[in-house]
Design an enzyme around this catalytic site. Structure first.
Site, PDB file in Angstrom:
ATOM      1  N   LYS B 302     -13.926   8.458 -46.525  1.00  0.00           N
ATOM      2  CA  LYS B 302     -15.343   8.098 -46.574  1.00  0.00           C
ATOM      3  C   LYS B 302     -15.907   8.464 -45.210  1.00  0.00           C
ATOM      4  O   LYS B 302     -15.504   7.872 -44.193  1.00  0.00           O
ATOM      5  CB  LYS B 302     -15.475   6.592 -46.829  1.00  0.00           C
ATOM      6  CG  LYS B 302     -16.905   6.061 -46.755  1.00  0.00           C
ATOM      7  CD  LYS B 302     -16.955   4.578 -47.150  1.00  0.00           C
ATOM      8  CE  LYS B 302     -18.377   4.030 -47.067  1.00  0.00           C
ATOM      9  NZ  LYS B 302     -18.450   2.632 -47.561  1.00  0.00           N
ATOM     10  N   GLU B 306     -22.535   4.694 -44.639  1.00  0.00           N
ATOM     11  CA  GLU B 306     -22.506   3.271 -44.290  1.00  0.00           C
ATOM     12  C   GLU B 306     -21.786   3.017 -42.968  1.00  0.00           C
ATOM     13  O   GLU B 306     -20.968   2.102 -42.858  1.00  0.00           O
ATOM     14  CB  GLU B 306     -21.851   2.466 -45.419  1.00  0.00           C
ATOM     15  CG  GLU B 306     -22.605   2.598 -46.744  1.00  0.00           C
ATOM     16  CD  GLU B 306     -22.024   1.704 -47.850  1.00  0.00           C
ATOM     17  OE1 GLU B 306     -22.823   1.062 -48.537  1.00  0.00           O
ATOM     18  OE2 GLU B 306     -20.801   1.674 -48.010  1.00  0.00           O
ATOM     19  N   ARG B 350     -32.522   7.055 -52.447  1.00  0.00           N
ATOM     20  CA  ARG B 350     -31.075   6.983 -52.240  1.00  0.00           C
ATOM     21  C   ARG B 350     -30.318   7.683 -53.356  1.00  0.00           C
ATOM     22  O   ARG B 350     -29.261   8.286 -53.133  1.00  0.00           O
ATOM     23  CB  ARG B 350     -30.680   5.506 -52.155  1.00  0.00           C
ATOM     24  CG  ARG B 350     -29.215   5.273 -52.080  1.00  0.00           C
ATOM     25  CD  ARG B 350     -28.977   3.811 -51.737  1.00  0.00           C
ATOM     26  NE  ARG B 350     -27.681   3.377 -52.237  1.00  0.00           N
ATOM     27  CZ  ARG B 350     -27.246   2.134 -52.181  1.00  0.00           C
ATOM     28  NH1 ARG B 350     -28.016   1.190 -51.649  1.00  0.00           N
ATOM     29  NH2 ARG B 350     -26.068   1.814 -52.640  1.00  0.00           N
ATOM     30  N   ASP B 379     -24.707   2.854 -57.156  1.00  0.00           N
ATOM     31  CA  ASP B 379     -23.476   2.204 -56.711  1.00  0.00           C
ATOM     32  C   ASP B 379     -22.951   1.227 -57.755  1.00  0.00           C
ATOM     33  O   ASP B 379     -23.060   0.025 -57.586  1.00  0.00           O
ATOM     34  CB  ASP B 379     -23.735   1.470 -55.382  1.00  0.00           C
ATOM     35  CG  ASP B 379     -22.441   1.078 -54.703  1.00  0.00           C
ATOM     36  OD1 ASP B 379     -21.378   1.574 -55.112  1.00  0.00           O
ATOM     37  OD2 ASP B 379     -22.488   0.280 -53.754  1.00  0.00           O
ATOM     38  N   GLU B 401     -15.048   8.795 -59.584  1.00  0.00           N
ATOM     39  CA  GLU B 401     -14.676   7.481 -59.045  1.00  0.00           C
ATOM     40  C   GLU B 401     -15.331   6.389 -59.873  1.00  0.00           C
ATOM     41  O   GLU B 401     -16.562   6.315 -59.953  1.00  0.00           O
ATOM     42  CB  GLU B 401     -15.108   7.368 -57.570  1.00  0.00           C
ATOM     43  CG  GLU B 401     -14.761   6.019 -56.943  1.00  0.00           C
ATOM     44  CD  GLU B 401     -15.117   5.941 -55.458  1.00  0.00           C
ATOM     45  OE1 GLU B 401     -14.758   6.857 -54.692  1.00  0.00           O
ATOM     46  OE2 GLU B 401     -15.759   4.938 -55.061  1.00  0.00           O
ATOM     47  N   GLU B 407     -17.799  -5.462 -58.725  1.00  0.00           N
ATOM     48  CA  GLU B 407     -18.650  -5.823 -57.583  1.00  0.00           C
ATOM     49  C   GLU B 407     -20.033  -6.290 -58.012  1.00  0.00           C
ATOM     50  O   GLU B 407     -20.564  -7.244 -57.445  1.00  0.00           O
ATOM     51  CB  GLU B 407     -18.765  -4.606 -56.651  1.00  0.00           C
ATOM     52  CG  GLU B 407     -19.752  -4.800 -55.508  1.00  0.00           C
ATOM     53  CD  GLU B 407     -19.787  -3.606 -54.560  1.00  0.00           C
ATOM     54  OE1 GLU B 407     -18.994  -2.659 -54.745  1.00  0.00           O
ATOM     55  OE2 GLU B 407     -20.605  -3.631 -53.616  1.00  0.00           O
ATOM     56  N   HIS B 532     -29.721  -2.705 -59.186  1.00  0.00           N
ATOM     57  CA  HIS B 532     -29.643  -3.211 -57.814  1.00  0.00           C
ATOM     58  C   HIS B 532     -30.577  -4.410 -57.616  1.00  0.00           C
ATOM     59  O   HIS B 532     -31.291  -4.502 -56.627  1.00  0.00           O
ATOM     60  CB  HIS B 532     -30.021  -2.080 -56.835  1.00  0.00           C
ATOM     61  CG  HIS B 532     -29.335  -2.185 -55.505  1.00  0.00           C
ATOM     62  ND1 HIS B 532     -29.624  -3.178 -54.591  1.00  0.00           N
ATOM     63  CD2 HIS B 532     -28.380  -1.434 -54.919  1.00  0.00           C
ATOM     64  CE1 HIS B 532     -28.886  -3.010 -53.494  1.00  0.00           C
ATOM     65  NE2 HIS B 532     -28.105  -1.964 -53.674  1.00  0.00           N
ATOM     66  N   TRP B 554     -31.746  -1.064 -49.163  1.00  0.00           N
ATOM     67  CA  TRP B 554     -30.847  -2.179 -49.462  1.00  0.00           C
ATOM     68  C   TRP B 554     -31.588  -3.268 -50.240  1.00  0.00           C
ATOM     69  O   TRP B 554     -30.983  -4.228 -50.701  1.00  0.00           O
ATOM     70  CB  TRP B 554     -30.286  -2.785 -48.162  1.00  0.00           C
ATOM     71  CG  TRP B 554     -29.264  -1.914 -47.479  1.00  0.00           C
ATOM     72  CD1 TRP B 554     -28.634  -0.827 -48.007  1.00  0.00           C
ATOM     73  CD2 TRP B 554     -28.743  -2.065 -46.140  1.00  0.00           C
ATOM     74  NE1 TRP B 554     -27.761  -0.286 -47.088  1.00  0.00           N
ATOM     75  CE2 TRP B 554     -27.804  -1.025 -45.937  1.00  0.00           C
ATOM     76  CE3 TRP B 554     -28.980  -2.970 -45.106  1.00  0.00           C
ATOM     77  CZ2 TRP B 554     -27.109  -0.874 -44.741  1.00  0.00           C
ATOM     78  CZ3 TRP B 554     -28.279  -2.813 -43.912  1.00  0.00           C
ATOM     79  CH2 TRP B 554     -27.350  -1.769 -43.720  1.00  0.00           C
TER      80      TRP B 554
END
Lengths: 712, 712
Positions: B302, B306, B350, B379, B401, B407, B532, B554
């Site tokens: 990675k 982030e 994003r 995400d 992935e 999560e 999100h 975010w």
């Protein structure tokens, strides 16, 4: 035809059973209840034909009955039924309330939690009586009977009784709310706070069973370095859920209370213990807690120590702080356990500070406060003299805090049995009228509020404690908290018989190994009264050279004071004079190197390297001989264990073997690193025949352990 | 007399067995091998009288034989012996090397890891052939046979074969070296780094067995947010010890590599991928790794995401970075998995950034680099459209992935089966010549290097995954990584049969519940393409109101853009135009609300609250209807589960019931909090008949979860 049916039924049962056989992973602890040999089975079955108990049963009594059934089922294949009739071969759970005709029990001598076990005739029938004044006593008596069975007692001639000498027998969990366990080496915290109160892991019940089997009757759920969050309503609901699981096992929950909670949670401007609003906040909080957990035990508090908030932040003293909390808890019957582990950066001798701060407060604490004192004045070292506060605060109940988790003794990797350490401190003569045990059990100064606390070594590891043998430290703690006069050897024998084998020779070989292990770790880490030689942060490997930490008394060099002229911390009149905190008779003895036991020599004295030891060796040679003895002892433990292979299941035998290999390697690491360092300071040659360290000093100094478990 | 003897022997065996019976705690996963009914037992025994395999066996072959023995032992009570003779009823493990007379197998079609199962006559005897070109193939075939048995296949007419479509089927552990698992909800990391390499937990082997049973052939041990320490010699030795345990199960270890390691460990002044000293450092490090772990798999990276270091720190691009590592690994056959999950604070959308950074690099990567792309561009939300990079980088192997750990989908507390999510992305048509599955299996663009990675949901919890049903997500991942075209329903059926019950009606009821659960979570969390919406940090509960975080992207408000005028993120030409990253045909469809599927509507469009939905409702009413449908679906799951009580063991039934109760409560929390918030923004009344939120918006905004597990 009937035979055929039996065959088929049994074959199916066999299949069902065998498919589920699990490897011996240690989960069952000392409550294994494995099948006994046929000849024992007959005797056991004859002595456990039924369980006679009062009806309706309470939850505690149900737990006792269930455990007896589980145990007998495991050992014989058949669980005794609960019965109201006094049948021959019954296990009779008796309290005075039942008024069983013909039963002669000295009830008054059993106290609230004590028990009596007796095989006898009752109304013409051979039975086994388990008698107590409370259901909790019956629960403890039931576990005692199962222990008697598992350790090979003669069931036809049982006649035992036991009453706990200490009232509060508690585990202290240094478990954070994020499940990290400070100084935990057995995985994460058992408490899955996120899923509580809804999800109750079956393991919570097994934790309670294990504790009840030892007589542990309370548990502090969260770390003494605490977060105020644990006092909020959501976390109280979670603690209440755990309390609900533990209650049938006679276990109360306690919480570590953060002293600054009134500011952090209550929005007050202060947490000053003399401020009326602060007192009112704690009173309301206590009321809220008892509404949620009616039998809540109380608060454990670490205040003004290592950065924790406390009454000194407001110019008040420990008694002011403790008494404020005591006032809030008193209407509900709760207690405050106020820790005496304090030290300030400016102290001239860290070993002296707790005494200096607390002894003058003797008599100033509220009746429901108990001051919790670590076994020694530094911090759970392999060996320390007993804490000088014991015996020196006659007007104050003092709890003994022991560390079951091995922060400074090789974590869960090294086999170090703590029973001898516990016995050593409990049986130490304070020279103020009795032993530490007599202070702790309240008898010396007539206190009713008594407690022994052990910092738990329990986590999510399948074997609970990180290694098989670390289970024995939990066991020894619990048994010796119940009766501080139990001998470590006897307790180890019980444990080994239940946990590994009841075959006498093998059991005793295991006990020998356990008992030798404590002196071994003293020798290969910190012989002759040395202490606090470990490397920074992790507290695992050697770091006697460390001298650059922020606070002087965090550095090993502060504690060993090794220099060209000699080694050791002068705590006599020519030094810090901390020795004067002990009773005069003892202070006199320990002020003179000639009358100081060699194992405490460098704790109290700074001596030249050529100081003559009783062995005839110089101090330098003796130091090296002790390091060598420690290594040799670990090697010997390995050999003894190898010899037990035939009597131990292969899983646990192999596992312990692997751990002992690590310990043998790391005992050498400790020895070599310390000798290399001390030689660099003393400038002396190694005595003839000494094996030189395997590596140069720089190698040992270069080692780093960034992700050691349990960091604070 | 003989009968009596049998009776006693069996009684003893029964005792031995029954004493060890453990509660159903989920540890055995889908490899339970519980006793089968008598009629099945006979058939099974007749089909597993012996195991015929080449001698001497390799470790992988030994693992296959041991698993067959364990399975048959568990199901029938008797393990088949290993034999060299072709006896009737044998399980024959065959490779071409054995040249078994009469065996006709299309070897060339089985590839390196594929297998064939066939019940047939061989040399006149009824046998079952498990055939493969490698020992790994035999291992997979053995697990396939056990799966066939446990799912009730006709053992007399077996004729199956399977070849993996994807080469690298990997778990990604986001496990830190201190055992914290980022986004882990099943306890701590399995890897006890502190005790490695000396102490090898028996659980490591069971982990490998479970993975091998699915065909998972690699595991990245440490978190993508990595520490350089994992590349130091002590940690390589620890990784090597794990590799040693995993090797007999066909599993290679990989490590996440920290891009700045040359500076942090090597003392270099830079980690610039074009600097010769940096390249030399990585080459030497790769040589060292392969000396320690000869079959090391490679690096996962990675970079520049982030806060992680990467090539852009030196003005280089992702290909420069990846190719440098690839060069170091290439001589040893290792691969670099370079993650495409990147986003910068200044990005205007994003969702668009990974495409913008990576697509232009197509064709620039070394042959042993694979670019690892998350299933969607944000995400791991409950629903996202497939990532636009799939199909858009024909010259570059792309790995998929997936996130097995939930999560954003209720952690391990909510029952959400991910099979349908996996199927949805794999079967999505890229409109660039094939589905995502065809991109990932390499067939669309002719790549040999193929991979699917799943972020593991495995930890120290006894049940591995934090809840019983979360095991199914691990299972579905593994099976669909092997064959991306497997249907989620079929895979769930396999899992339920092996894990809970093979009784068809109950099994199918479980499957229905599982399949419904994914749409349920979409509905009660983020219906109609919303995404999100979760609260900060923990990613568990609702936080659509959050708008104060450091970075715009975010904040949930950034993603839902709800205002008085409407709701949704305009990703068409009038907005960020991220839709243009998809193939033109698809971009056209998704640019128009009328041709955008309702489940992606607000992902691509900002629409007025009164926008007319296909259902006839307004968008506002539809949104509420979806939230209600989600809650109703969870209630329905609870009812279905309650109805299964008779067919599930009481331990697991009760446990799942408790979790479903939490989910039912929290689905309402999501619904109520989101509706309360969106109403505060829309200013619209609730449609007639709508149940109002149980609490006011301020209540939901006030909730805090300071110690949520798995935080980064």
């Amino acid at each position: 035809m009937k035979t055929m049916f039996v065959w088929v039924a049994l074959a199916l049962a066999l299949t069902l059973g065998s498919a589920r056989v699990q490897a011996e992973d240690g989960y069952d602890l000392w409550l294994r209840y494995r099948p006994v040999p046929a000849e024992v089975r007959g005797v056991l079955q004859a002595r456990a034909r039924a369980i006679v108990a009062a009806t309706p049963t309470t939850p505690v009594l149900q737990a006792a009955v269930a455990e007896l059934q589980r145990g007998v089922q495991g050992m014989t294949g058949k669980a005794p039924a609960l019965s109201t009739r006094l049948v021959p071969g019954a296990l009779v759970l008796a309290t005075p309330a039942q008024a069983l005709a013909g039963l002669d029990v000295p009830w008054a001598d059993l106290g609230r939690e004590g028990w009596l076990l007796r095989s006898q005739k009752l109304q013409g029938r051979d039975v086994t009586v388990i008698a107590a004044n409370s259901d909790a006593g019956l629960l403890y008596g039931s576990f005692a009977w199962l222990r008697a069975v598992q350790t090979g007692a003669n069931l036809a001639r049982l006649d035992q009784r036991s009453v706990p000498k200490v009232g509060l027998r508690l585990l202290n969990h240094w478990d954070n709310l994020d499940r990290h366990v400070e100084r935990g080496y057995a995985g994460a915290s058992l408490w899955d706070w996120w899923k509580l109160p809804d999800i109750l892991d079956a393991r919570y019940t097994d934790y309670a069973r294990a504790n009840a089997s030892l007589g542990i009757n309370g548990t502090v759920l969260n770390n003494v370095n605490s977060k105020a969050d644990s006092l909020t309503a959501p976390y109280l609901a979670k603690a209440a859920a755990l309390a609900g699981v533990f209650r049938p096992y006679g276990i109360k929950v306690y919480l570590s209370a953060r002293f600054s909670a009134p500011r952090e949670l209550g929005g007050l401007k202060t947490s000053d213990p003399l401020d009326p609003a602060v007192r009112a906040w704690w009173k309301a909080k206590a009321d809220e807690i008892y509404k949620t957990i009616p039998d809540f035990g109380g608060f454990l508090v670490k205040a003004n120590s290592e950065g924790q908030p406390g009454p000194q932040d407001y110019g008040r003293n420990h008694a002011d702080g403790a008494n404020m909390l005591a006032e809030a808890l008193a209407p509900h019957g709760g207690v405050v356990m106020w820790r005496a582990f304090v030290y300030a950066p400016e102290a001239k001798d860290r070993a002296a500070q707790a005494f200096d701060e607390f002894q003058p407060l003797d008599g100033k604490f509220a009746p429901n406060v108990i001051v919790q004192v670590k076994n020694g004045a530094i911090d759970f070292q392999p060996r320390e003299p007993f804490h000088p506060l014991f015996g020196a605060m006659p007007k104050t109940p003092l709890a003994l805090e022991l560390q079951i988790t091995k922060e400074y003794l090789g974590f869960a990797t090294h086999l170090v049995h703590l029973g001898p350490l516990f016995e050593e401190v409990l049986q130490a003569d304070t020279h103020r009228g009795g032993t530490v045990a007599r202070v702790v059990d309240g008898s010396l100064h007539g206190h009713k509020l008594t407690a022994v606390a052990g910092v738990a070594n329990i986590g999510t590891d399948r074997n609970w404690s990180g290694s098989q043998f670390d289970q024995a430290n939990w066991y020894a703690f619990g048994r010796m908290a119940w009766d501080p006069d139990l001998k470590a050897a006897a307790v180890a024998r019980e444990w080994a018989a239940q946990t590994f084998t009841n075959k006498a020779a093998s059991r005793d070989a295991i006990v020998d190994l356990m008992l030798a292990s404590r002196e071994a770790v003293v020798d290969y880490m910190t012989p002759l009264g040395l202490h606090h030689l470990m490397d920074t942060g992790h507290h695992y490997g050697p770091g006697p050279w460390v001298n650059d930490l922020e606070r002087a008394d965090w550095n090993p060099t502060y504690f060993h004071r090794a220099a060209r002229d000699g080694i050791g911390f002068d705590r006599t009149r020519t030094g810090s004079n901390a020795v004067a905190q002990y009773a005069p008779a003892l202070a006199r003895l320990w002020s003179d190197p000639r009358t100081t036991p060699p194992e405490l020599l460098l704790w109290f004295h700074h001596l030249p390297w050529d100081h003559a030891m009783p062995s005839g060796r110089t101090l330098w040679a003796e130091l090296i001989a002790r390091y060598d003895a420690g290594v040799a002892s670990v090697d010997d433990m390995g050999r003894r264990w190898a010899g037990l292979r035939a009597d131990i299941d292969p899983e646990r035998h192999a596992e312990v073997t692997a751990y002992l290999a690590v310990q043998a390697r790391e005992a050498r690491w400790w020895r070599d690193a310390c000798i290399a360092y001390f030689q660099s300071v003393s400038g002396l040659p190694l005595p003839a025949g000494t094996r030189p360290p395997a590596q140069g000093l720089e190698h040992y100094k270069s080692l780093r352990f960034g992700f050691a478990p349990g960091r604070g």
